[in-house]
Design a protein around this motif. Structure first.
Motif, PDB file in Angstrom:
ATOM      1  N   SER A 109       0.873  -1.180   0.000  1.00  0.00           N
ATOM      2  CA  SER A 109       0.000   0.000   0.000  1.00  0.00           C
ATOM      3  C   SER A 109       0.902   1.219   0.000  1.00  0.00           C
ATOM      4  O   SER A 109       2.076   1.130   0.394  1.00  0.00           O
ATOM      5  N   PRO A 110       0.407   2.374  -0.432  1.00  0.00           N
ATOM      6  CA  PRO A 110       1.195   3.596  -0.327  1.00  0.00           C
ATOM      7  C   PRO A 110       1.414   3.974   1.143  1.00  0.00           C
ATOM      8  O   PRO A 110       0.765   3.417   2.035  1.00  0.00           O
ATOM      9  N   PRO A 111       2.310   4.900   1.422  1.00  0.00           N
ATOM     10  CA  PRO A 111       2.531   5.315   2.810  1.00  0.00           C
ATOM     11  C   PRO A 111       1.250   5.831   3.463  1.00  0.00           C
ATOM     12  O   PRO A 111       0.555   6.680   2.897  1.00  0.00           O
ATOM     13  N   THR A 112       0.933   5.320   4.645  1.00  0.00           N
ATOM     14  CA  THR A 112      -0.252   5.755   5.394  1.00  0.00           C
ATOM     15  C   THR A 112       0.131   6.992   6.180  1.00  0.00           C
ATOM     16  O   THR A 112       0.734   6.905   7.249  1.00  0.00           O
ATOM     17  N   SER A 113      -0.227   8.153   5.651  1.00  0.00           N
ATOM     18  CA  SER A 113       0.232   9.406   6.249  1.00  0.00           C
ATOM     19  C   SER A 113      -0.909  10.283   6.770  1.00  0.00           C
ATOM     20  O   SER A 113      -0.650  11.363   7.299  1.00  0.00           O
TER      21      SER A 113
ATOM     22  N   ALA B 151       4.702   7.670   8.321  1.00  0.00           N
ATOM     23  CA  ALA B 151       4.806   8.318   7.015  1.00  0.00           C
ATOM     24  C   ALA B 151       4.408   9.787   7.048  1.00  0.00           C
ATOM     25  O   ALA B 151       4.677  10.518   6.090  1.00  0.00           O
ATOM     26  N   ALA B 152       3.772  10.223   8.128  1.00  0.00           N
ATOM     27  CA  ALA B 152       3.396  11.632   8.237  1.00  0.00           C
ATOM     28  C   ALA B 152       4.555  12.496   8.695  1.00  0.00           C
ATOM     29  O   ALA B 152       4.549  13.716   8.492  1.00  0.00           O
ATOM     30  N   THR B 153       5.570  11.880   9.294  1.00  0.00           N
ATOM     31  CA  THR B 153       6.670  12.655   9.868  1.00  0.00           C
ATOM     32  C   THR B 153       8.023  12.344   9.227  1.00  0.00           C
ATOM     33  O   THR B 153       9.004  13.014   9.527  1.00  0.00           O
ATOM     34  N   MET B 154       8.081  11.317   8.353  1.00  0.00           N
ATOM     35  CA  MET B 154       9.349  10.909   7.757  1.00  0.00           C
ATOM     36  C   MET B 154       9.198  10.695   6.264  1.00  0.00           C
ATOM     37  O   MET B 154       8.137  10.292   5.785  1.00  0.00           O
TER      38      MET B 154
ATOM     39  N   ALA C 234      -8.139   8.577   1.284  1.00  0.00           N
ATOM     40  CA  ALA C 234      -7.727   9.685   2.149  1.00  0.00           C
ATOM     41  C   ALA C 234      -6.564   9.331   3.054  1.00  0.00           C
ATOM     42  O   ALA C 234      -5.725  10.193   3.356  1.00  0.00           O
ATOM     43  N   CYS C 235      -6.465   8.058   3.484  1.00  0.00           N
ATOM     44  CA  CYS C 235      -5.370   7.680   4.381  1.00  0.00           C
ATOM     45  C   CYS C 235      -4.014   7.778   3.679  1.00  0.00           C
ATOM     46  O   CYS C 235      -2.974   7.872   4.341  1.00  0.00           O
ATOM     47  N   PHE C 236      -4.017   7.761   2.361  1.00  0.00           N
ATOM     48  CA  PHE C 236      -2.785   7.912   1.585  1.00  0.00           C
ATOM     49  C   PHE C 236      -2.628   9.331   1.022  1.00  0.00           C
ATOM     50  O   PHE C 236      -1.531   9.885   1.010  1.00  0.00           O
ATOM     51  N   SER C 237      -3.722   9.899   0.557  1.00  0.00           N
ATOM     52  CA  SER C 237      -3.659  11.177  -0.175  1.00  0.00           C
ATOM     53  C   SER C 237      -3.988  12.392   0.675  1.00  0.00           C
ATOM     54  O   SER C 237      -3.626  13.512   0.323  1.00  0.00           O
ATOM     55  N   GLY C 238      -4.703  12.198   1.784  1.00  0.00           N
ATOM     56  CA  GLY C 238      -5.153  13.335   2.583  1.00  0.00           C
ATOM     57  C   GLY C 238      -6.347  14.052   1.981  1.00  0.00           C
ATOM     58  O   GLY C 238      -6.749  15.106   2.481  1.00  0.00           O
TER      59      GLY C 238
END
Length: 494
Positions: free
Chosen positions: A403-407, A424-427, A469-473
């Protein structure tokens, strides 16, 4: 309605202790027109257990008995297989729910366990809800100000109170009224004395399917639960559709303004069982294809492709097939490790992953290993698995994530950590690689994920086909309650 229950128990969940798993939201199931409907529901909930392991409940109706319910903490198999309990749930109409709490208190009281029941002037009704209401707190304040008395901390109870305040003359119409006030994601299975009702939100974020069993009808979160009772799959309930099922058949109603579907893409990645069918596609085949896309996008020279069981297995098979690198069961899962084991002492907490997973040392030793997993949330479990692989003598460890980064957090029925706790939200990807201490780390791209689910051209930036949304926001429904609490939506710069 009579309520038969035991004192709650709270099983210790190692995944929760690790804080590194996206927990399944909930599962709903209902059946009408069969003898001993509650037994069918218990079987269906057993097949949906992966969607929620905290608690489960069943409500049934029989003309001579009225509405009866049973709600329990723990697994379906530990509660709803006892004849003494199931005999208290007679009738040809029943609904059920398995729960992992996403709104309200974790490990909450038995009153938070669904289905919820309400007695109206035209008779009783029970509802079971999968999803999350993003304006629940605003609705709750309004309803309390107007005199409603809430019995639970669940967002789903708002639906019952909204139905109670509706002026419509029958329960399906009151449910329409209530759900028009609700924002977010919902697949609802409900029942009256004579009707089984199913509804999906206008975006169709959460799944719901219709089946036929003998002369009866079934509603379920997934097709795998139809299989367990020998039911025939008929079709998906469409986004924004309400079905009202009686002995006369199925009536379809469209209570909401039509919108473009935004089904949760993470159902394909993790939540649904691999033997289910979503949108006419095998979940297993989609996950295998994610592995194929990963191998094309992020090849690496290695000796062995190894899944992190069980959710990484189909993608690992696809990666191995596409790359030509041998597939092997380098990690073995303890199939008898339940969620209730022993008291969570500090020593047991430190064992964590090792109680559930063990490395196949003879296969791993000296190999350059590609580990395929479904996602990385906080990274704590990934680091421990990497250490186990290296301790077993692996020469290299490469992570490939299906899956893509969960950010970004999910507000539509998935238990996600706060954004600042998502790795993935901070790195960056390179920073995550160094943090995990692996030789390489790659995620499937969002376009690659879309191709794997059947969108040949990838993701349409101006019109996404799924909720991602969990990947793209990019949230298809504004999470108004969370914004009120200070949550910041994605900016143009991000």
């Amino acid at each position: 309605m009579s309520e038969r229950q035991m004192p709650p128990t709270h099983p210790f969940d190692f995944d929760a202790a690790e804080g590194d798993t996206l927990h399944e939201e909930c599962g709903v199931f209902g059946v009408v027109g069969v003898t001993d409907a509650a037994n069918f529901v218990a079987l269906g909930l057993h097949a949906l257990q992966h969607r929620g392991q905290e608690a489960g409940g069943i409500v049934s109706y029989a003309p001579d008995e009225g509405f009866n319910s049973a709600r329990r903490f723990g697994y379906v198999r530990d509660n709803f297989t006892r004849a003494s309990l199931m005999e208290t749930l007679p009738g040809s109409l029943a609904i059920g729910h398995v729960r992992y709490s996403t709104a309200g208190s974790k490990g909450a009281a038995i009153r938070d366990v669904q289905p919820f029941f309400g007695e109206f002037s035209m008779g009783g009704a029970a509802i079971a809800h999968n999803g999350n209401i993003t304006n629940a707190e605003a609705l709750r304040r309004e309803l309390i100000d107007r005199g409603s008395i809430f019995q639970s901390s669940s967002d789903s109870e708002c639906i019952i109170h909204l139905m109670a305040r509706s002026l419509q003359r029958d329960i399906p119409a009151r449910m329409e009224d209530a759900l028009r006030r609700v924002e977010g994601a919902f697949s609802v299975v409900a029942m009256t004395r004579t009707k089984l009702i199913g509804v999906r939100d206008p975006l169709g974020v959460r799944p719901l399917v219709l089946g036929k069993v003998g002369d009866g009808w079934v509603l379920s979160s997934e097709t795998c639960a139809l299989d367990i009772i020998g039911a025939e799959y008929v079709r998906e309930i469409e986004p924004g559709e309400m079905v009202v099922i009686t002995e006369k058949g199925v009536e379809s109603i469209r209570p909401f303004r039509p919108q473009r579907s935004r089904f949760c893409i993470f159902e394909h990645v993790y939540f649904s069982r691999p033997d289910s069918i979503i949108g006419g596609r095998s979940v297993y085949e989609t996950r295998r294809q994610i592995g194929v896309e990963l191998a094309r996008e992020a090849p690496v020279d290695a000796d062995l492709v190894c899944p992190v069981p069980d959710s990484g297995t189909p993608a690992a098979i696809g990666f191995a097939h596409e790359s030509g690198i041998p597939y092997g069961m380098g990690i073995i899962r303890n199939q008898y490790m339940g969620r209730t084991f022993i008291e969570p002492t500090e020593q047991i907490r430190n064992m964590g992953v090792r109680l559930k997973l063990n490395v196949n040392r003879a296969l791993i030793r000296g190999k350059r290993v590609i580990l395929v997993d479904d996602s990385v949330v906080r990274g704590t479990t990934s680091r421990k698995i990497k250490e186990m692989i290296l301790d077993a003598g692996a020469a290299e460890v490469h992570f490939r994530i299906a899956s893509p980064p969960t950010s970004w957090p999910c507000f539509y029925g998935v238990d996600t950590p706060q954004r600042e706790k998502l790795l993935a939200a901070t790195m960056s990807e390179d920073e995550m690689r160094d943090h995990l201490g692996v030789d390489s780390l790659k995620f499937v791209s969002l376009d690659g994920l879309y191709r794997a689910v059947g969108e040949a051209s990838g993701r349409k930036a101006d019109c996404p086909q799924y909720c991602d949304a969990c990947f793209s926001g990019e949230y298809p429904v504004e999470p108004s309650d969370m914004i009120e609490k200070g949550f910041q939506l994605k900016t143009a710069a991000e």
